[in-house]
Design an enzyme around this catalytic site. Sequence first.
Site, PDB file in Angstrom:
ATOM      1  N   ALA A 118      -5.081  -0.992  -9.369  1.00 57.29           N
ATOM      2  CA  ALA A 118      -4.882  -1.383 -10.770  1.00 57.29           C
ATOM      3  C   ALA A 118      -3.378  -1.528 -10.974  1.00 57.29           C
ATOM      4  O   ALA A 118      -2.617  -0.606 -10.672  1.00 57.29           O
ATOM      5  CB  ALA A 118      -5.439  -0.309 -11.687  1.00 57.29           C
ATOM      6  N   GLY A 142      -4.484  -6.549  -0.778  1.00 58.45           N
ATOM      7  CA  GLY A 142      -5.727  -7.024  -0.177  1.00 58.45           C
ATOM      8  C   GLY A 142      -6.610  -7.729  -1.192  1.00 58.45           C
ATOM      9  O   GLY A 142      -7.068  -8.860  -0.969  1.00 58.45           O
ATOM     10  N   ASP A 197       1.027 -12.753  -1.785  1.00 53.12           N
ATOM     11  CA  ASP A 197      -0.394 -12.623  -1.442  1.00 53.12           C
ATOM     12  C   ASP A 197      -1.085 -13.985  -1.538  1.00 53.12           C
ATOM     13  O   ASP A 197      -1.933 -14.321  -0.704  1.00 53.12           O
ATOM     14  CB  ASP A 197      -1.083 -11.622  -2.383  1.00 53.12           C
ATOM     15  CG  ASP A 197      -0.354 -10.284  -2.417  1.00 53.12           C
ATOM     16  OD1 ASP A 197       0.215  -9.885  -1.379  1.00 53.12           O
ATOM     17  OD2 ASP A 197      -0.334  -9.652  -3.495  1.00 53.12           O
TER      18      ASP A 197
HETATM   19  O1  RIB Z   1       1.802  -8.019  -3.889  1.00 49.23           O
HETATM   20  C1  RIB Z   1       1.599  -7.611  -5.228  1.00 49.23           C
HETATM   21  C2  RIB Z   1       0.794  -6.373  -5.283  1.00 49.23           C
HETATM   22  O2  RIB Z   1       1.532  -5.329  -4.694  1.00 49.23           O
HETATM   23  C3  RIB Z   1       0.477  -5.892  -6.667  1.00 49.23           C
HETATM   24  O3  RIB Z   1      -0.714  -6.456  -7.170  1.00 49.23           O
HETATM   25  C4  RIB Z   1       0.442  -4.382  -6.507  1.00 49.23           C
HETATM   26  O4  RIB Z   1      -0.827  -3.845  -6.654  1.00 49.23           O
HETATM   27  C5  RIB Z   1       1.004  -4.106  -5.129  1.00 49.23           C
HETATM   28  O5  RIB Z   1       0.017  -3.790  -4.232  1.00 49.23           O
END
Ligand code: RIB
Length: 300
Positions: free
Chosen positions: A14, A43, A251
Amino acid sequence: MYDYDLLVVGSANADLVIGVERRPEPGETVLGSDLAVHPGGKGANQAVAAARLGARTALLARVGDDVYGRLLLDSQRAAGVDTVGVLVGKAPTGVALITVDPSGDNSIVVSPGANGHLAPEDVRAAGSLFHASRVVSAQLEIPLETVVEVVRSLAPDSRFVLNPSPPRPLPREVLAACDPLIVNEHEAKVLLGDAGAGGEPAHRARLLLAKGPRSVVVTLGAQGALVADGRGVGRIDPVTVDAVDTTGAGDAFTAALCWGLGRGVPLQEAAAYAARVGAVAVTRRGAQESFPTAAEVDAR
Ligand code: RIB
């Protein structure tokens, strides 16, 4: 024939996000915006980003039996991710405390919670997911021994992609499986130690390649990216946009690259597309909320 284009093994957090004029110095308190709570975690973000682009995606992760865990499961399902591999319990859901400044840059502190309990035996128990997945990706918000087990569980023809974030030294066995290893400049320097302190990014890309990965991608933010493999180092041009929030853009980049590789797109081309996906993501707030569909990428 694979059932999934991508299996993501990694964290689900979160994200508790506060906008600030500037990040506090040690010992300082600053006031920020109202708190926003978003589904995140490297992930879970990758899984949502890939699914939104059209990839058949599964997530292997662990969340707590709590309201944040349900938020994350809902978000995965809404994006079309198969959550059969999302385990529940053993600890509270991971939490990321995030501050975002007016330039869109962020600082993140993660409390791993349930992510820290995603264990090698959970990977072994998910063998059918590995055999059904063309590409498998991981990050380092889960235990390193779990990532080692991921590498040992890959199907013979599948491809492994690792974003070592947050970075730490990696065993040779993991490095050798990466195709590619995806790092930003900070991560590259940590993995290389003293050897990576000076010189150009292309030099660091070559040094990383010499550590064993089959290919390496170095993301350079507004400067684009570098792709290094046995044929040399190639440059990916930057995609210029006005950034409002960079959270999760890496990501989205990794997910888009995995999606391209899963369709047989050459690495250089997949990275160029991933740069376009990451560019769209930084123009929107939040992590998963910011990830575009393929049509939205094409429309820009
Ligand atoms: O890469 C971004 C993410 O890094 C965020 O959503 C946060 O949860 C951390 O894991």
